[in-house]
Design a protein around this motif. Structure first.
Motif, mmCIF file in Angstrom:
data_model
loop_
_atom_site.group_PDB
_atom_site.id
_atom_site.type_symbol
_atom_site.label_atom_id
_atom_site.label_comp_id
_atom_site.label_asym_id
_atom_site.label_seq_id
_atom_site.Cartn_x
_atom_site.Cartn_y
_atom_site.Cartn_z
ATOM 1 N N VAL A 93 45.985 62.719 21.426
ATOM 2 C CA VAL A 93 46.932 62.836 21.072
ATOM 3 C C VAL A 93 48.364 63.511 21.537
ATOM 4 O O VAL A 93 47.384 64.548 22.874
ATOM 5 N N ALA A 94 49.339 63.752 21.934
ATOM 6 C CA ALA A 94 50.448 64.169 22.205
ATOM 7 C C ALA A 94 50.688 65.702 21.867
ATOM 8 O O ALA A 94 51.686 65.735 20.467
ATOM 9 N N THR A 95 50.700 66.936 22.264
ATOM 10 C CA THR A 95 50.160 67.959 21.121
ATOM 11 C C THR A 95 50.267 69.214 22.187
ATOM 12 O O THR A 95 49.883 69.624 22.981
ATOM 13 N N ASN A 96 51.420 69.849 21.549
ATOM 14 C CA ASN A 96 51.220 71.591 22.044
ATOM 15 C C ASN A 96 49.639 72.353 21.829
ATOM 16 O O ASN A 96 49.190 71.361 20.533
ATOM 17 N N SER A 97 49.345 73.394 21.953
ATOM 18 C CA SER A 97 48.045 73.969 21.280
ATOM 19 C C SER A 97 48.351 74.916 20.035
ATOM 20 O O SER A 97 48.099 74.584 19.355
ATOM 21 N N ALA A 118 43.537 81.226 27.120
ATOM 22 C CA ALA A 118 42.861 81.169 25.415
ATOM 23 C C ALA A 118 41.367 80.970 25.861
ATOM 24 O O ALA A 118 41.153 80.968 26.256
ATOM 25 N N ALA A 119 41.030 82.188 24.839
ATOM 26 C CA ALA A 119 39.674 82.448 23.734
ATOM 27 C C ALA A 119 39.508 81.844 22.265
ATOM 28 O O ALA A 119 40.481 81.478 21.833
ATOM 29 N N ASP A 120 38.544 81.250 22.198
ATOM 30 C CA ASP A 120 38.477 81.539 20.914
ATOM 31 C C ASP A 120 39.295 80.325 20.124
ATOM 32 O O ASP A 120 39.018 79.735 19.259
ATOM 33 N N ALA A 121 38.913 79.136 20.687
ATOM 34 C CA ALA A 121 39.986 77.811 20.572
ATOM 35 C C ALA A 121 39.000 77.288 19.860
ATOM 36 O O ALA A 121 38.890 75.526 20.145
ATOM 37 N N ARG A 138 34.950 73.361 24.752
ATOM 38 C CA ARG A 138 33.431 72.920 24.251
ATOM 39 C C ARG A 138 33.509 74.849 23.827
ATOM 40 O O ARG A 138 33.753 75.679 24.937
ATOM 41 N N GLY A 139 32.702 75.371 22.550
ATOM 42 C CA GLY A 139 32.704 76.499 22.684
ATOM 43 C C GLY A 139 33.327 77.063 22.039
ATOM 44 O O GLY A 139 33.698 78.829 23.167
ATOM 45 N N GLY A 140 35.207 76.599 22.320
ATOM 46 C CA GLY A 140 36.561 77.525 22.029
ATOM 47 C C GLY A 140 36.697 77.245 23.187
ATOM 48 O O GLY A 140 37.764 78.380 23.192
ATOM 49 N N ARG A 141 36.068 77.207 24.685
ATOM 50 C CA ARG A 141 36.926 77.564 26.027
ATOM 51 C C ARG A 141 37.294 75.710 26.409
ATOM 52 O O ARG A 141 36.371 74.792 26.551
#
Length: 232
Positions: A86-90, A121-124, A219-222
């Motif tokens: 997948v080519a994408t930004n955040s 970033a966090a909680d992702a 994993r786990g948003g990190r």
């Protein structure tokens, strides 16, 4: 065997060409591709088309009396591929990745470029399961890198981390200057490698500096460090 989802723009086309060339060179096959419009509110159409998603068979009264008829528990998808790139930004990725899972790709290894991850970033949680390559500065910073990042945030706020990869590039460039200036011919490092903030740095026969990256998995948003030094 890979399928590819990429934005309908010049960046996406460049990535498709580069990924296809490298993947094919190493024995892979790009089976199918689809494009999406960045910033769209919904990516259902290209995702369902790429995954060949089918609707789950509804549970009917006959299902309860016919033991041979097992209702599907979720959408089905094509079974002729091993991974999706997948080519994408955040920003787009946080919408695309959950939709990929919803339409049947939860068990399909999903890879992207470093563009999918914003440093700091966090909680992702929306990106959980995605694997991407990046330098130690982002996915496994040492004590000195952490001190520098904290200084950036202290002086310019967390928004400074949006360009933090450029700070890592500048840091490595500064570290390489003495080795480059001390060589009469191309080939600093004495033919070896240097552990830089942007990756493991090495020089080719023409004197060009390259880097090897590490993989991380969300994993786990990190971001969590994974396999080492496999991406050139």
């Amino acid at each position: 065997r890979a399928i590819v989802l990429l934005p309908a723009n010049e960046w996406g086309q460049r990535l498709l060409v580069a990924f296809t060339a490298e993947f094919t060179l190493r024995g892979g096959v790009v089976v199918d591709t689809r494009t999406y419009l960045p910033g769209a509110a919904d990516y259902t159409v290209p995702i369902r088309s790429l995954l060949m998603t089918t609707e789950p068979r509804p549970i009917t009264p006959d299902s309860a009396v016919n033991p041979d008829e097992k209702p599907a528990l979720g959408p089905g998808r094509r079974q002729d591929v091993d991974l999706i790139f997948v080519a994408t930004n955040s920003s787009n990725g946080r919408q695309i990745v959950p939709q990929l899972k919803f339409f049947g790709a939860a068990d399909l290894p999903t890879y992207s470029t470093s563009a999918i991850w914003d440093d700091g970033a966090a909680d992702a949680d929306d990106l959980n399961g995605v694997v991407f390559p990046d330098g130690p500065w982002v996915i496994d910073p040492d004590a000195s890198a952490i001190v520098i990042k904290n200084g950036l945030v202290r002086h310019w706020g967390r928004q400074a981390l949006g360009a933090s990869r450029l700070y890592a590039l500048g840091y490595d460039a500064y570290q390489l200057v003495p080795g480059i200036l001390g060589q009469a011919v191309p080939g600093p490092f004495g033919g070896g490698e240097v552990a830089g903030a942007t990756g493991m740095l090495y020089v080719d026969a023409a004197g060009r500096i390259h880097r090897r990256l590490s993989f991380a998995e969300v994993r786990g948003g990190r971001e969590r460090p994974g396999q080492q030094h496999v991406v050139r």
